[in-house]
Design an enzyme around this catalytic site. Structure first.
Site, PDB file in Angstrom:
ATOM      1  N   ASP A  47      58.588  36.577  34.596  1.00  0.00           N
ATOM      2  CA  ASP A  47      59.238  36.167  35.844  1.00  0.00           C
ATOM      3  C   ASP A  47      58.299  36.404  37.039  1.00  0.00           C
ATOM      4  O   ASP A  47      58.168  35.546  37.910  1.00  0.00           O
ATOM      5  CB  ASP A  47      60.541  36.968  35.998  1.00  0.00           C
ATOM      6  CG  ASP A  47      61.432  36.368  37.063  1.00  0.00           C
ATOM      7  OD1 ASP A  47      61.744  35.171  36.961  1.00  0.00           O
ATOM      8  OD2 ASP A  47      61.795  37.092  38.007  1.00  0.00           O
TER       9      ASP A  47
ATOM     10  N   LYS B 250      56.343  33.670  39.666  1.00  0.00           N
ATOM     11  CA  LYS B 250      56.326  33.762  41.136  1.00  0.00           C
ATOM     12  C   LYS B 250      54.889  33.723  41.658  1.00  0.00           C
ATOM     13  O   LYS B 250      54.597  33.077  42.664  1.00  0.00           O
ATOM     14  CB  LYS B 250      57.019  35.047  41.595  1.00  0.00           C
ATOM     15  CG  LYS B 250      58.507  35.060  41.285  1.00  0.00           C
ATOM     16  CD  LYS B 250      59.117  36.403  41.638  1.00  0.00           C
ATOM     17  CE  LYS B 250      60.566  36.472  41.218  1.00  0.00           C
ATOM     18  NZ  LYS B 250      61.154  37.792  41.366  1.00  0.00           N
TER      19      LYS B 250
END
Ligand SMILES: NC(=O)c1ccc[n+]([C@@H]2O[C@H](COP(=O)([O-])OP(=O)(O)OC[C@H]3O[C@@H](n4cnc5c(N)ncnc54)[C@H](OP(=O)(O)O)[C@@H]3O)[C@@H](O)[C@H]2O)c1
Length: 359
Positions: free
Chosen positions: A217, A221
């Site tokens: 995750d 980003k």
């Protein structure tokens, strides 16, 4: 006056919070900006609720009682039949499958606001094709909540880049859940497994915490920020330290992971025991522009450093540029949570509305 018509895809934590915030803030927004927000259709993975009257506080019961199975084409036909204009599709899903619908939505008149990070972290080809489609149909796509939830990280990076400021490095605590876990773990003697359970019980981790611990995750980003400054990379090129041992990874079941998560304790306790009194563990993402390297890792920081002194589930981003020198721009605050995320989505909706027609 402007009316905007929203089709909301995803009625989980973020989607539900968005509906409630629209209900709370709608009249204030109308009074200050003359923008009337209508939630035309609300959709989860199985059912769609076509909202004929104005939405109200009983939306959740209405959604359950009057929602029925749908296909995307039926939603598109519905907005056409009702002659709805100023259309915005909100993607509050986490679905990779759903983003494949973006182009069809754009071709049918929708602008897009996404909390879902997937569209910006799939292949470079998908990323560029999507932008071509937006340009061709003169539609907008905003996704501020992809990085730092409600914090203005993407906008700041975009503005600096647009103004020709040379960004040299971005370094940050990107994950609110991992921030909480390592802030707690570093400053007390509890086992890693106990801290992980606490974070999960507070709703800070994904239902499957391996999504957080795998670092993927945060890798996404980092990739999203890199692409904003024209660094062409794929997710597979991000160097990610996976904190989940192989035998407990995503190929095994979540219940297998939960039953055996104590096995993580030994490794993390060893790392904690190697810390000096003034040091803590922090989970960071780092983008070096000159090296082109994107890296997600667990590091040791001084306890009194900006990252070392973070509290709770705060995220923090340091943006280094040529003119700011070694004193970076710092953006810090709650980096996760449905309410701050949905407020960021609402802000994106209003930004798109500014450029839509008065009807
Ligand atoms: N929570 C945060 O702090 C935060 C911060 C920044 C960004 N985000 C992002 O925001 C998104 C939503 O997060 P969340 O916590 O609200 O997730 P969630 O609670 O799991 O909700 C996801 C929703 O999406 C629906 N959905 C799944 N696939 C779909 C599809 N193909 N078409 C339509 N609906 C679909 C689900 O429906 P079913 O219930 O029927 O499966 C559910 O209503 C995620 O991408 C997340 O990464 C979250």
């Amino acid at each position: 006056m402007k009316t905007i018509n929203i089709v909301l895809f995803g009625v989980g934590n973020v989607g539900s919070s968005l509906i409630n915030q629209i209900l709370e803030s709608r009249s204030k927004i109308f009074n200050s900006s003359q923008i009337d927000i209508k939630l035309a259709v609300i959709v989860n993975s199985k059912i769609a609720f076509y909202n004929k009257d104005d939405i109200n506080n009983s939306w959740e019961a209405d959604f359950k009682s009057y929602g029925y199975p749908y296909k995307l084409s039926q939603i598109i036909n519905h907005v056409k039949k009702e002659k709805l204009t100023n259309l915005i599709a909100v993607d509050a899903t986490a679905s990779e499958k759903f983003v494949k619908n973006y182009k069809e939505l754009i071709r049918n008149g929708f602008n897009i606001v996404a909390a879902n990070k997937t569209a910006n972290s799939l292949s470079d080809k998908f990323y560029k094709d999507l932008r071509l489609e937006l340009k061709k149909h003169d539609k907008q796509f905003l996704y501020e909540t992809n990085v730092g939830a409600g914090l203005p990280v993407i906008k700041t990076v975009q503005d600096l880049h647009l103004a020709g400021e040379e960004i040299t490095k971005i370094r940050g605590i990107f994950s609110g859940s991992l921030s909480y876990i390592f802030n707690s773990f570093s400053s007390n003697n509890r086992t890693f497994s106990e801290v992980l359970d606490e974070a999960r019980n507070k709703g800070l981790t994904e239902p499957d915490p391996r999504i957080d611990l795998s670092g993927k995750d945060v890798g996404r980003k980092l990739l999203i920020l890199a692409r904003e400054i024209n660094i062409i990379k794929e997710l597979t090129e991000v160097k990610i330290e996976n904190l989940v041992p192989n035998h407990l990874n995503g190929k095994s079941s979540i219940s297998h992971f939960n039953e055996n998560q104590q096995e993580l304790n030994l490794n993390f306790e060893e790392r904690r025991s190697n810390l000096k009194a003034d040091e803590v563990l922090r989970h960071i993402g780092e983008l070096g522009v000159a090296s082109g390297q994107l890296e997600v890792k667990l590091v040791t920081e001084k306890r009194n450093s900006p990252f070392g002194s973070l509290q709770e589930a705060d995220a923090s981003f340091e943006i280094y540029t040529k003119n700011y020198g070694n004193r970076p721009i710092v953006i810090q605050g709650a980096g996760a949570g449905a309410r701050v995320t949905s407020r960021g989505v609402l802000s994106d909706l209003l930004k798109i509305s500014e450029k839509l027609e008065c009807i």
